[in-house]
Design a protein around this motif. Structure first.
Motif, mmCIF file in Angstrom:
data_model
loop_
_atom_site.group_PDB
_atom_site.id
_atom_site.type_symbol
_atom_site.label_atom_id
_atom_site.label_comp_id
_atom_site.label_asym_id
_atom_site.label_seq_id
_atom_site.Cartn_x
_atom_site.Cartn_y
_atom_site.Cartn_z
ATOM 1 N N VAL A 1 12.372 25.935 -8.021
ATOM 2 C CA VAL A 1 11.283 25.982 -7.664
ATOM 3 C C VAL A 1 10.697 27.488 -7.496
ATOM 4 O O VAL A 1 11.232 28.183 -6.993
ATOM 5 N N TRP A 2 9.736 27.895 -8.556
ATOM 6 C CA TRP A 2 9.226 29.230 -8.428
ATOM 7 C C TRP A 2 7.795 29.098 -7.553
ATOM 8 O O TRP A 2 7.042 28.306 -7.546
ATOM 9 N N ARG A 3 7.795 30.148 -6.763
ATOM 10 C CA ARG A 3 6.763 30.347 -5.691
ATOM 11 C C ARG A 3 5.901 31.631 -6.340
ATOM 12 O O ARG A 3 6.539 32.469 -6.690
ATOM 13 N N TYR A 4 4.740 31.849 -6.420
ATOM 14 C CA TYR A 4 3.645 32.652 -7.073
ATOM 15 C C TYR A 4 2.874 33.488 -6.004
ATOM 16 O O TYR A 4 2.326 32.696 -4.996
ATOM 17 N N PHE A 5 2.956 34.775 -6.140
ATOM 18 C CA PHE A 5 2.003 35.681 -5.167
ATOM 19 C C PHE A 5 1.393 36.408 -6.141
ATOM 20 O O PHE A 5 1.551 36.757 -7.008
ATOM 21 N N VAL A 6 0.113 36.843 -5.482
ATOM 22 C CA VAL A 6 -0.625 37.815 -6.331
ATOM 23 C C VAL A 6 -1.107 38.820 -5.319
ATOM 24 O O VAL A 6 -1.136 38.768 -4.076
ATOM 25 N N LYS A 7 -1.386 40.141 -5.941
ATOM 26 C CA LYS A 7 -1.694 41.277 -5.036
ATOM 27 C C LYS A 7 -2.360 42.345 -5.991
ATOM 28 O O LYS A 7 -1.854 42.382 -7.148
ATOM 29 N N SER A 8 -3.374 42.675 -5.539
ATOM 30 C CA SER A 8 -4.182 43.991 -6.444
ATOM 31 C C SER A 8 -3.318 45.303 -6.133
ATOM 32 O O SER A 8 -3.154 45.601 -4.931
ATOM 33 N N VAL A 9 -3.011 45.880 -7.274
ATOM 34 C CA VAL A 9 -2.421 47.215 -7.009
ATOM 35 C C VAL A 9 -2.653 48.139 -7.872
ATOM 36 O O VAL A 9 -3.244 47.884 -8.960
ATOM 37 N N ASP A 10 -2.606 49.613 -7.676
ATOM 38 C CA ASP A 10 -2.986 50.494 -8.422
ATOM 39 C C ASP A 10 -1.598 51.101 -9.384
ATOM 40 O O ASP A 10 -0.782 51.236 -8.470
ATOM 41 N N TRP A 11 -1.497 50.966 -10.612
ATOM 42 C CA TRP A 11 -0.206 51.515 -11.141
ATOM 43 C C TRP A 11 0.057 53.042 -11.165
ATOM 44 O O TRP A 11 -1.215 53.481 -11.523
ATOM 45 N N LYS A 12 1.132 53.448 -10.750
ATOM 46 C CA LYS A 12 1.191 54.800 -10.617
ATOM 47 C C LYS A 12 2.604 55.075 -11.074
ATOM 48 O O LYS A 12 3.696 54.125 -10.963
ATOM 49 N N ALA A 13 2.856 56.053 -12.177
ATOM 50 C CA ALA A 13 4.074 56.530 -12.698
ATOM 51 C C ALA A 13 5.370 56.377 -11.536
ATOM 52 O O ALA A 13 5.061 57.126 -10.387
ATOM 53 N N GLY A 14 6.368 55.861 -11.700
ATOM 54 C CA GLY A 14 7.347 55.860 -10.899
ATOM 55 C C GLY A 14 7.533 54.815 -9.756
ATOM 56 O O GLY A 14 8.519 54.279 -9.219
ATOM 57 N N PHE B 1 6.885 51.626 -9.561
ATOM 58 C CA PHE B 1 7.517 50.346 -9.560
ATOM 59 C C PHE B 1 9.074 50.355 -10.124
ATOM 60 O O PHE B 1 9.421 49.353 -10.525
ATOM 61 N N ASN B 2 9.549 51.608 -10.215
ATOM 62 C CA ASN B 2 10.948 51.734 -10.780
ATOM 63 C C ASN B 2 12.123 50.742 -10.209
ATOM 64 O O ASN B 2 12.664 50.432 -10.779
ATOM 65 N N LYS B 3 12.034 50.753 -8.842
ATOM 66 C CA LYS B 3 12.935 49.869 -8.275
ATOM 67 C C LYS B 3 12.614 48.340 -8.765
ATOM 68 O O LYS B 3 13.583 47.575 -9.093
ATOM 69 N N VAL B 4 11.547 48.034 -8.966
ATOM 70 C CA VAL B 4 11.031 46.514 -9.084
ATOM 71 C C VAL B 4 11.557 46.338 -10.692
ATOM 72 O O VAL B 4 12.322 45.439 -11.064
ATOM 73 N N LEU B 5 11.101 47.482 -11.512
ATOM 74 C CA LEU B 5 11.541 47.018 -12.794
ATOM 75 C C LEU B 5 12.851 47.293 -13.166
ATOM 76 O O LEU B 5 13.521 46.248 -13.910
ATOM 77 N N ALA B 6 13.875 48.068 -12.368
ATOM 78 C CA ALA B 6 15.227 48.046 -12.443
ATOM 79 C C ALA B 6 15.973 46.607 -12.028
ATOM 80 O O ALA B 6 16.893 46.172 -12.454
ATOM 81 N N ASP B 7 15.368 46.181 -10.936
ATOM 82 C CA ASP B 7 15.778 44.737 -10.301
ATOM 83 C C ASP B 7 15.487 43.717 -11.407
ATOM 84 O O ASP B 7 16.465 42.735 -11.645
ATOM 85 N N ILE B 8 14.294 43.732 -12.075
ATOM 86 C CA ILE B 8 13.893 42.779 -13.270
ATOM 87 C C ILE B 8 14.747 42.965 -14.573
ATOM 88 O O ILE B 8 15.606 42.010 -14.841
#
Length: 105
Positions: free
Chosen positions: A29-42, A44-51
């Motif tokens: 089962v996939w659960r979905y979450f949404v959040k407004s964020v501002d992209w800043k260099a670096g 989301f590096n940990k998130v990108l590495a996890d993915i």
């Protein structure tokens, strides 16, 4: 930011629903979450590495006006720019990232 999780960890942002993966014999089962964020260099590096490491979740970043998407996955990423002109600009700026296939795929 739209986050899809298949593990027991609570996602980032507001929970908006869940959907079973219909082709999964284990009933994932996939659960979905949404959040407004501002992209800043670096930021989301940990998130990108996890993915990239084939984590149990996916995240898609979408422009607030809904016109562009960035969707990373374990083998790379998909980018959906907001215009054909931006596609051409990105192709020129990042030509060394494109494959040798005549269409750049």
């Amino acid at each position: 930011m739209i986050e899809a999780r298949a593990d027991d960890i609570t996602g980032t942002g507001e929970y908006v629903g869940q959907f079973p993966e219909e082709d999964d014999p284990h009933g994932m089962v996939w659960r979905y979450f949404v959040k407004s964020v501002d992209w800043k260099a670096g930021l989301f590096n940990k998130v990108l590495a996890d993915i990239a490491g084939d984590g149990a979740y996916y995240i898609v970043w979408m422009a607030r006006n809904g016109s562009a998407l960035f969707a990373p996955y374990d083998g790379g990423f998909d980018l959906f720019p907001f215009s054909f002109e931006q596609v051409e600009t990105l192709k020129a700026d990042w030509s060394d990232w494109l494959s040798s296939h005549p269409e750049g795929l």
